[in-house]
Design a protein around this motif. Sequence first.
Motif, PDB file in Angstrom:
ATOM      1  N   ILE A  23      32.638  13.688  -9.962  1.00 43.71           N
ATOM      2  CA  ILE A  23      31.780  14.874  -9.952  1.00 43.71           C
ATOM      3  C   ILE A  23      31.794  15.451  -8.550  1.00 43.71           C
ATOM      4  CG2 ILE A  23      29.431  15.731 -10.241  1.00 43.71           C
ATOM      5  CD1 ILE A  23      29.007  13.589 -12.318  1.00 43.71           C
ATOM      6  N   TYR A  24      32.132  16.715  -8.446  1.00 36.64           N
ATOM      7  CA  TYR A  24      32.207  17.426  -7.173  1.00 36.64           C
ATOM      8  C   TYR A  24      30.999  18.354  -7.053  1.00 36.64           C
ATOM      9  CZ  TYR A  24      36.950  15.706  -6.789  1.00 36.64           C
ATOM     10  OH  TYR A  24      38.047  14.882  -6.683  1.00 36.64           O
ATOM     11  N   ARG A  26      28.794  21.123  -4.712  1.00 42.21           N
ATOM     12  CA  ARG A  26      28.838  22.093  -3.617  1.00 42.21           C
ATOM     13  C   ARG A  26      27.604  22.976  -3.704  1.00 42.21           C
ATOM     14  NH1 ARG A  26      33.491  25.821  -3.882  1.00 42.21           N
ATOM     15  NH2 ARG A  26      32.067  27.535  -4.049  1.00 42.21           N
ATOM     16  N   ASP A  27      26.947  23.201  -2.590  1.00 43.86           N
ATOM     17  CA  ASP A  27      25.732  24.020  -2.519  1.00 43.86           C
ATOM     18  C   ASP A  27      24.656  23.518  -3.483  1.00 43.86           C
ATOM     19  OD1 ASP A  27      26.915  25.672  -0.587  1.00 43.86           O
ATOM     20  OD2 ASP A  27      27.807  26.952  -2.131  1.00 43.86           O
ATOM     21  N   GLY A  28      24.554  22.186  -3.619  1.00 48.66           N
ATOM     22  CA  GLY A  28      23.507  21.599  -4.440  1.00 48.66           C
ATOM     23  C   GLY A  28      23.720  21.667  -5.936  1.00 48.66           C
ATOM     24  N   ARG A  29      24.898  22.072  -6.363  1.00 51.08           N
ATOM     25  CA  ARG A  29      25.178  22.216  -7.793  1.00 51.08           C
ATOM     26  C   ARG A  29      26.484  21.517  -8.147  1.00 51.08           C
ATOM     27  NH1 ARG A  29      21.648  25.912  -9.729  1.00 51.08           N
ATOM     28  NH2 ARG A  29      22.729  26.132 -11.703  1.00 51.08           N
ATOM     29  N   VAL A  30      26.569  21.062  -9.388  1.00 50.06           N
ATOM     30  CA  VAL A  30      27.825  20.477  -9.866  1.00 50.06           C
ATOM     31  C   VAL A  30      28.857  21.590  -9.960  1.00 50.06           C
ATOM     32  CG1 VAL A  30      28.967  19.317 -11.792  1.00 50.06           C
ATOM     33  CG2 VAL A  30      26.664  18.616 -11.115  1.00 50.06           C
ATOM     34  N   ALA A  31      29.934  21.461  -9.209  1.00 49.01           N
ATOM     35  CA  ALA A  31      30.978  22.480  -9.183  1.00 49.01           C
ATOM     36  C   ALA A  31      32.154  22.107 -10.080  1.00 49.01           C
ATOM     37  CB  ALA A  31      31.462  22.704  -7.761  1.00 49.01           C
ATOM     38  N   ALA A  32      32.393  20.791 -10.264  1.00 51.77           N
ATOM     39  CA  ALA A  32      33.522  20.360 -11.094  1.00 51.77           C
ATOM     40  C   ALA A  32      33.293  18.929 -11.567  1.00 51.77           C
ATOM     41  CB  ALA A  32      34.824  20.443 -10.305  1.00 51.77           C
ATOM     42  N   VAL A  33      33.724  18.675 -12.788  1.00 50.92           N
ATOM     43  CA  VAL A  33      33.769  17.324 -13.351  1.00 50.92           C
ATOM     44  C   VAL A  33      35.193  17.144 -13.856  1.00 50.92           C
ATOM     45  CG1 VAL A  33      32.875  15.749 -15.099  1.00 50.92           C
ATOM     46  CG2 VAL A  33      31.338  17.415 -14.034  1.00 50.92           C
ATOM     47  N   THR A  34      35.926  16.217 -13.248  1.00 51.45           N
ATOM     48  CA  THR A  34      37.343  16.081 -13.575  1.00 51.45           C
ATOM     49  C   THR A  34      37.833  14.654 -13.348  1.00 51.45           C
ATOM     50  OG1 THR A  34      39.564  16.904 -13.077  1.00 51.45           O
ATOM     51  CG2 THR A  34      38.000  16.858 -11.262  1.00 51.45           C
TER      52      THR A  34
END
Length: 70
Positions: A23-24, A26-34
């Motif tokens: 889980i990536y 950025r800015d306090g939010r989930v940006a990517a799940v890969t």
Amino acid sequence: MDWDRVIYNGTVVNDDGMQRADIYIRDGRVAAVTSERLPGTVGEATDASGRYILPGLIEQLYAAHCAAAC
């Protein structure tokens, strides 16, 4: 891309079922799940091997609580 935090090697549980993924954030939010490593620098890294990750669960529970009680 720069990531604030990456949670590696966890078992992600979501609407699609379970998958081993990273889980990536950025800015306090989930940006990517890969399941593939993404390029970029990482501010903080957490190894979640052997752990379940439920992204968004707290927000969903809070929203349901507020809808019923707020």
